[in-house]
Write an enzyme that holds these catalytic residues in place. Structure first.
Site, PDB file in Angstrom:
ATOM      1  N   ALA A 114       5.639   0.392   3.269  1.00  0.00           N
ATOM      2  CA  ALA A 114       4.966  -0.626   4.097  1.00  0.00           C
ATOM      3  C   ALA A 114       4.625  -1.866   3.264  1.00  0.00           C
ATOM      4  CB  ALA A 114       3.682  -0.056   4.691  1.00  0.00           C
ATOM      5  N   PRO A 115       4.742  -3.063   3.836  1.00  0.00           N
ATOM      6  CA  PRO A 115       5.057  -3.366   5.231  1.00  0.00           C
ATOM      7  C   PRO A 115       6.546  -3.405   5.575  1.00  0.00           C
ATOM      8  CG  PRO A 115       4.500  -5.384   4.060  1.00  0.00           C
ATOM      9  CD  PRO A 115       4.303  -4.264   3.082  1.00  0.00           C
ATOM     10  N   GLY A 116       7.417  -3.230   4.588  1.00  0.00           N
ATOM     11  CA  GLY A 116       8.829  -3.118   4.956  1.00  0.00           C
ATOM     12  C   GLY A 116       9.769  -4.100   4.266  1.00  0.00           C
ATOM     13  N   GLU A 136       5.681   5.856   4.314  1.00  0.00           N
ATOM     14  CA  GLU A 136       4.405   5.215   3.960  1.00  0.00           C
ATOM     15  C   GLU A 136       3.289   6.231   4.179  1.00  0.00           C
ATOM     16  OE1 GLU A 136       3.187   2.355   2.538  1.00  0.00           O
ATOM     17  OE2 GLU A 136       1.257   3.310   2.905  1.00  0.00           O
ATOM     18  N   ASP A 163       2.649  12.100   2.169  1.00  0.00           N
ATOM     19  CA  ASP A 163       2.274  11.948   0.783  1.00  0.00           C
ATOM     20  C   ASP A 163       3.543  12.200  -0.059  1.00  0.00           C
ATOM     21  OD1 ASP A 163      -0.464  12.165  -0.963  1.00  0.00           O
ATOM     22  OD2 ASP A 163       1.229  13.190  -1.920  1.00  0.00           O
ATOM     23  N   ASP A 180       8.356   1.586  -5.125  1.00  0.00           N
ATOM     24  CA  ASP A 180       7.697   0.278  -5.221  1.00  0.00           C
ATOM     25  C   ASP A 180       6.205   0.612  -5.222  1.00  0.00           C
ATOM     26  OD1 ASP A 180       7.172  -2.419  -5.188  1.00  0.00           O
ATOM     27  OD2 ASP A 180       7.651  -2.713  -3.082  1.00  0.00           O
ATOM     28  N   ARG A 210      -1.688   7.077 -11.287  1.00  0.00           N
ATOM     29  CA  ARG A 210      -1.231   7.341  -9.923  1.00  0.00           C
ATOM     30  C   ARG A 210       0.290   7.152  -9.828  1.00  0.00           C
ATOM     31  NH1 ARG A 210      -4.048   3.936  -5.287  1.00  0.00           N
ATOM     32  NH2 ARG A 210      -3.220   2.287  -6.569  1.00  0.00           N
ATOM     33  N   CYS A 233       4.460  -5.116  -8.774  1.00  0.00           N
ATOM     34  CA  CYS A 233       4.196  -6.560  -8.826  1.00  0.00           C
ATOM     35  C   CYS A 233       3.118  -6.815  -9.874  1.00  0.00           C
ATOM     36  CB  CYS A 233       3.840  -7.103  -7.449  1.00  0.00           C
ATOM     37  SG  CYS A 233       2.633  -6.128  -6.596  1.00  0.00           S
TER      38      CYS A 233
HETATM   39  N1  SAM Z   1       7.648  -1.623  -0.599  1.00  0.00           N
HETATM   40  C1  SAM Z   1       6.759  -2.455   0.166  1.00  0.00           C
HETATM   41  C2  SAM Z   1       7.474  -3.715   0.587  1.00  0.00           C
HETATM   42  O1  SAM Z   1       8.424  -4.134  -0.097  1.00  0.00           O
HETATM   43  O2  SAM Z   1       7.113  -4.298   1.621  1.00  0.00           O
HETATM   44  C3  SAM Z   1       5.488  -2.757  -0.593  1.00  0.00           C
HETATM   45  C4  SAM Z   1       4.810  -1.537  -1.106  1.00  0.00           C
HETATM   46  S1  SAM Z   1       3.225  -1.812  -1.785  1.00  0.00           S
HETATM   47  C5  SAM Z   1       3.609  -2.502  -3.314  1.00  0.00           C
HETATM   48  C6  SAM Z   1       2.738  -0.198  -2.208  1.00  0.00           C
HETATM   49  C7  SAM Z   1       2.563   0.763  -1.047  1.00  0.00           C
HETATM   50  O3  SAM Z   1       2.147   2.022  -1.593  1.00  0.00           O
HETATM   51  C8  SAM Z   1       1.488   0.376  -0.053  1.00  0.00           C
HETATM   52  O4  SAM Z   1       2.044   0.334   1.238  1.00  0.00           O
HETATM   53  C9  SAM Z   1       0.460   1.499  -0.147  1.00  0.00           C
HETATM   54  O5  SAM Z   1      -0.086   1.838   1.094  1.00  0.00           O
HETATM   55  C10 SAM Z   1       1.282   2.642  -0.697  1.00  0.00           C
HETATM   56  N2  SAM Z   1       0.467   3.669  -1.402  1.00  0.00           N
HETATM   57  C11 SAM Z   1      -0.861   3.635  -1.698  1.00  0.00           C
HETATM   58  N3  SAM Z   1      -1.213   4.767  -2.330  1.00  0.00           N
HETATM   59  C12 SAM Z   1      -0.100   5.525  -2.431  1.00  0.00           C
HETATM   60  C13 SAM Z   1       0.150   6.811  -2.963  1.00  0.00           C
HETATM   61  N4  SAM Z   1      -0.797   7.536  -3.540  1.00  0.00           N
HETATM   62  N5  SAM Z   1       1.412   7.285  -2.884  1.00  0.00           N
HETATM   63  C14 SAM Z   1       2.391   6.557  -2.313  1.00  0.00           C
HETATM   64  N6  SAM Z   1       2.193   5.337  -1.809  1.00  0.00           N
HETATM   65  C15 SAM Z   1       0.976   4.823  -1.851  1.00  0.00           C
END
Ligand code: SAM
Length: 456
Positions: A114-116, A136, A163, A180, A210, A233
């Site tokens: 998310a968000p995609g 997600e 998860d 990501d 994490r 990022c």
């Molecule tokens: N890939 C997405 C994009 O290009 O639009 C952006 C992803 S963002 C950097 C990281 C994502 O990891 C968030 O959507 C967040 O909700 C999710 N996230 C948070 N905690 C997480 C966890 N413990 N395991 C996996 N994903 C997690």
């Protein structure tokens, strides 16, 4: 314009990055005081001619725009004709090109989707018979991911809400995975004040731990010789190359290089056995970003996929009609699930069954219609699908003001029309359905997606 030093960046971050950047530190500070460039990625299935921009050098569908329009007020944005994405992230295309990942059908997992941004990009880059699982973990964010993927319109996608640990139930299933990872967001400091406020050395350490947990959780579901693309990022080595080094020491894995062109300004870094790529905003036209690619060398058992299955088919009386709704309908299997007709690519039904039995699947394939008695009510996902047979449906191309009214779910006054379910388009790109009756027009735009913004 604020200069970086006026922006109140965390002291400890400044100390660290100054040590890494040396002489170019003032340029870096200056760049994060500037406005971030605006960029979009075009959907090549939904060609448009009304948007012009300068090409993003590492992405064939990427464009830098001269200024930032109000995207909400552009119906083409709601049509999924483009995705607003910062340019550095579009480097994913180079990984696909260099490793030939688009040349054959493969299974891809986007772990934190998310968000995609990456998922819509992967859906465009992949071979037409590939499968993308966009996952997600946070439910509310999975809903946004779902909306963006429906708009993008590519059918071979399964959206899950799990998860990362759940993917251990699918050993050796994926050929490629993108991690990501959630990170400390140093690369977003100029765009996102929250990332500046939340930054601390302790948080970087927590993020790093994490990220390692996520990597360990999903690693078994990668095939032998499979490719893991890791990105963040942030600039922080603890969250980037040190994590990749750690992963390669835990498992038999090999870091891969991706060719660069000098004028792109992307920095190649080597750390012990790891190669990675860092994007600094004073060197590239994009936000801070890190990417590294690793190949799994160790043997991995694979989960068996059974192809014998008993789907519930829609009644034979409507199959003929449905087959006219899609281009190349012979490539699809139609199934009836809770009175919704869904089209799955024939080649992927075994995989989709496996995913349904293993994960929390929110959506898969393309939802074509809701079957009410003997009536087929076309679904929004069909309107936005890249495989819809547009010629089969009456359609109505709206003006900008009409299209915005439609997207606000207001009723539209028509002077000329054909009765029945009508595909609504803007500049020839579908944006939804209306049902035209004798005495009124029903606007079928999804209520939760409607534009709520005040328009003068
Ligand atoms: N890939 C997405 C994009 O290009 O639009 C952006 C992803 S963002 C950097 C990281 C994502 O990891 C968030 O959507 C967040 O909700 C999710 N996230 C948070 N905690 C997480 C966890 N413990 N395991 C996996 N994903 C997690």
């Amino acid at each position: 314009m604020m200069v970086g030093s006026e922006m109140k960046l965390p002291e400890d971050f400044l100390k660290q990055i100054k040590g890494v950047l040396g002489d170019s530190f003032p340029d870096f500070l200056n760049s994060i005081g500037q406005a971030a460039p605006t960029s979009i990625r075009l959907n090549h299935h939904k060609p448009i001619s009304s948007i012009a921009g300068k090409p993003v050098p590492w992405c064939s569908t990427g464009l830098y725009l001269g200024d930032r329009p109000v995207f909400t007020l552009d119906p083409l944005f709601h049509a999924g004709a483009y995705y607003v994405q910062e340019a550095s992230s579009m480097f994913l295309e180079q990984v696909f090109l260099h490793l030939g990942l688009a040349s054959k059908p493969i299974r891809i997992l986007d772990v934190s989707a998310a968000p995609g941004g990456k998922s819509t990009h992967l859906a465009s880059l992949m071979h037409q018979d590939s499968l993308l699982v966009a996952n997600e973990v946070i439910r509310s964010r999975a809903t946004i991911l779902e909306e963006n993927l429906i708009k993008w319109g590519v059918g071979n996608v399964v959206i899950t809400n799990n998860d990362p640990e759940s993917f251990q139930k699918l050993p050796g299933f994926f050929d490629v995975m993108v991690v990501d990872a959630p990170c400390s967001g140093e690369g977003l400091f100029r765009k996102d004040p929250e990332s500046r406020n939340e930054w601390s050395e302790e948080n970087v350490h927590l993020c790093s731990k994490r990220q390692r947990r996520i990597l360990s959780d999903v690693w078994p579901s990668l095939k032998s010789n499979g490719i893991l693309i890791y990105c963040t990022c942030t600039y922080n080595p603890q969250e980037n190359e040190e994590n990749m080094q750690w992963l390669s020491e835990q498992h038999d894995a090999e870091s891969l290089s991706i060719p660069l062109q000098n004028h792109w300004g992307i920095e190649k870094i080597s750390y012990k056995t790891i190669t990675g790529y860092r994007f600094y905003p004073h060197k590239v036209k994009g936000e801070g970003f890190f990417i590294s690619v690793i190949k799994k060398n160790s043997f991995q058992d694979e989960v068996p996929i059974r192809t014998k299955r008993k789907p519930v088919l829609p009644p034979a009386t409507i199959l003929d009609e449905l087959s006219r709704w899609l281009n190349h309908s012979e490539n699809f299997t139609f199934e009836l699930i809770d009175n919704y007709v869904i089209a799955y690519a024939n080649a992927l039904t075994g995989e989709i069954d496996k995913l349904n039995n293993t994960l929390r699947v929110i959506r898969s394939g393309t939802t074509l219609a809701n079957l009410k008695g003997h009536k087929l009510i076309p679904e929004h996902a069909l309107a936005l699908s890249t495989t819809i047979n547009k010629q089969h449906f009456p359609s109505l191309d709206l003006s900008l003001n009409q299209a915005l009214a439609f997207l606000r779910k207001e009723s539209i006054i028509l002077t000329e029309y054909v009765k029945g379910y009508t595909l609504v388009t803007y500049q020839s790109q579908p944006i939804g359905w209306m049902n035209i009756l004798d005495n009124r027009v029903n606007n079928l735009y999804p209520k939760t997606w409607r534009i709520r913004m005040q328009i003068d």
